[in-house]
Design an enzyme around this catalytic site. Structure first.
Site, PDB file in Angstrom:
ATOM      1  N   ASP A  19      -0.616   1.725   3.215  1.00  0.00           N
ATOM      2  CA  ASP A  19      -1.574   1.045   3.935  1.00  0.00           C
ATOM      3  C   ASP A  19      -2.569   0.869   2.818  1.00  0.00           C
ATOM      4  OD1 ASP A  19      -2.666   3.272   2.885  1.00  0.00           O
ATOM      5  OD2 ASP A  19      -3.788   4.448   4.947  1.00  0.00           O
ATOM      6  N   GLU A  20      -2.650   0.218   1.604  1.00  0.00           N
ATOM      7  CA  GLU A  20      -3.226  -0.518   1.165  1.00  0.00           C
ATOM      8  C   GLU A  20      -3.196  -1.360  -0.085  1.00  0.00           C
ATOM      9  OE1 GLU A  20      -5.936   2.083  -1.341  1.00  0.00           O
ATOM     10  OE2 GLU A  20      -6.035   4.149   0.411  1.00  0.00           O
ATOM     11  N   ASP A  47      -7.597  -1.687   3.333  1.00  0.00           N
ATOM     12  CA  ASP A  47      -7.443  -1.006   3.372  1.00  0.00           C
ATOM     13  C   ASP A  47      -6.958  -0.139   5.034  1.00  0.00           C
ATOM     14  OD1 ASP A  47      -7.148   2.257   3.853  1.00  0.00           O
ATOM     15  OD2 ASP A  47      -8.564   2.717   2.451  1.00  0.00           O
TER      16      ASP A  47
END
Length: 384
Positions: free
Chosen positions: A106-107, A8
């Site tokens: 973003d993960e 993350d």
DNA sequence: TCTGGGGTCCTAGGACCC
DNA sequence: TCTGGGGTCCTAGGACCC
């Protein structure tokens, strides 16, 4: 044992901006709309850690951010740049496992086989170092027997840490956490659980599952198990294409002119058709959403007889659905008030009371269009 | 506090079919 | 004349996530 290594990115948009704006290092700044001295419309997308120290948070209205920290520096978002950075991180993970999956810009996560928690922790720290050195970006990593647990762990690892939840320590790890730590439990469900005196996951674990049905509905059983540390083995998720594509936009000032609404929707449908053509996708269901000034959302959708990629079909369907919403709002506002004695013509007045803040469209039931190149792009779930 | 733009998933009711 | 149990598809709304 198959572990999920969940990566993350930390303050992702802000961290991307730091790469090209080193002068922002150490100062409170955010990627956000223009705060306009406190009168700006829009929200904070990503706040630097210095800005967070002043209370700024993602999704916070810029007017509020300005009130908290008038001197905060802001940068308008550049999604193409963030996408490019996201792809670089993803490429790094893919090199470690072909089964890497991205869940948002973003993960991402990948599976890792090991019988030893310490071995998988070494693996996570190595990936974290690579992301930092090759991409110049900070991330936090959670490692656990399932994706959900690994995501929870990654939240606890922020910023910049690694947290491992071993299979035999799940219940102990979760016990002190608030129910909000579970992805899928938001403000509304939190309040419903609070009403049942459930605040932490320890509370959740010791509450009989029948008492959880009301606040949690279908999630009751699996969340009760999770809180008690009962881990259900799940298949690693398949790579799938997107389920929908859409576009929306908010007027600078609310409008009550049907023609404003219709022309903006038409603009959106042409732009959506363009990106669908680029991606080589057909759709079958069309949805129009209208958010009123009071934030109530109205939606209309129509499922076509068969899939199509035709821009004309999209814009015609969008127009018809929009007319139907506007029509209904007109009759609704006529029915609810409007004595004819009021100044002005009654019909014009009724229309004027219908304030529109945001309009949006989306298409779903997607499939690759005939002759479309079946590329990695077709499969990857790249969402902004 | 006054809320962007992109998504995912779930629920519930009605139409329709066997 | 009042009527079961199951399934699928479609629509509207809502919670939630980044």
């Amino acid at each position: 044992v198959r572990w999920a290594v969940y990566v993350d990115m930390d303050a992702f948009y802000a961290s991307c901006e730091l790469k090209r704006h080193p002068e922002l290092r150490g100062v409170p700044f955010a990627v956000s709309a223009d705060p306009r001295g406190g009168a700006g419309r829009g929200v904070v997308l990503s706040a630097s850690y210095e800005a967070r120290a002043k209370g700024l948070r993602s999704a916070m209205p810029v007017s509020q951010a300005f009130a908290l920290c008038p001197e905060y520096r802001w940068v308008l978002p550049d999604f193409a740049f963030y996408e490019e950075n996201s792809r670089q991180v993803m490429a790094l993970l893919r090199a470690r496992s072909a089964d890497s999956r991205s869940f948002s810009i973003d993960e991402a996560a990948y599976p890792f086989e090991s019988i030893s928690p310490s071995e998988v922790e070494v693996e996570a720290r190595e990936v974290q170092r690579q992301v930092r050195e090759a991409c110049a970006l900070p991330c936090s990593i959670g490692v656990a027997p399932t994706l959900t647990l690994a995501k929870i762990a990654s939240d606890r690892a922020k910023p910049g840490g690694v947290v491992v939840i071993a299979p035999d320590s799940v219940a102990t790890f979760l016990a002190p956490l608030p129910v909000r730590a579970i992805p899928g439990i938001g403000r509304v469900t939190e309040a419903a659980l609070e009403a049942a005196a459930v605040r932490t996951l320890a509370d959740l674990a010791r509450t009989p599952v029948e008492r959880l049905r009301r606040p949690l509905g279908g999630m009751a059983g699996s969340l009760h198990d999770l809180a008690r540390g009962v881990v259900h083995e799940e298949p690693w998720p398949e790579e799938e294409g997107p389920r929908s594509r859409g576009a929306m936009s908010t007027f600078d000032r609310d409008t009550s002119e049907p023609s404003d609404v219709l022309s903006e929707l038409d603009r959106l449908s042409r732009s959506l058709s363009e990106s669908l053509a680029k991606e080589g996708r057909m759709f079958r269901t069309v949805t129009v959403r209208i958010r009123r000034s009071d934030f109530q959302q109205l939606q209309r959708s129509r499922t076509l007889p068969q899939r199509t990629a035709d821009p004309g079909t999209l814009s015609r369907t969008v127009r018809q659905l929009a007319e139907s919403v506007l029509q209904e709002e007109r009759s609704r506002s006529r029915a609810t008030q409007r004595p004819l004695s009021e100044p002005g013509n009654a019909r014009g007045n009724a229309v004027r009371r219908f304030g529109v803040r945001t309009v949006g469209i989306s298409v779903s039931d997607l499939a690759p269009s005939l002759g479309a190149q079946r590329s990695l792009d077709d499969l990857s779930s790249s969402r902004a």
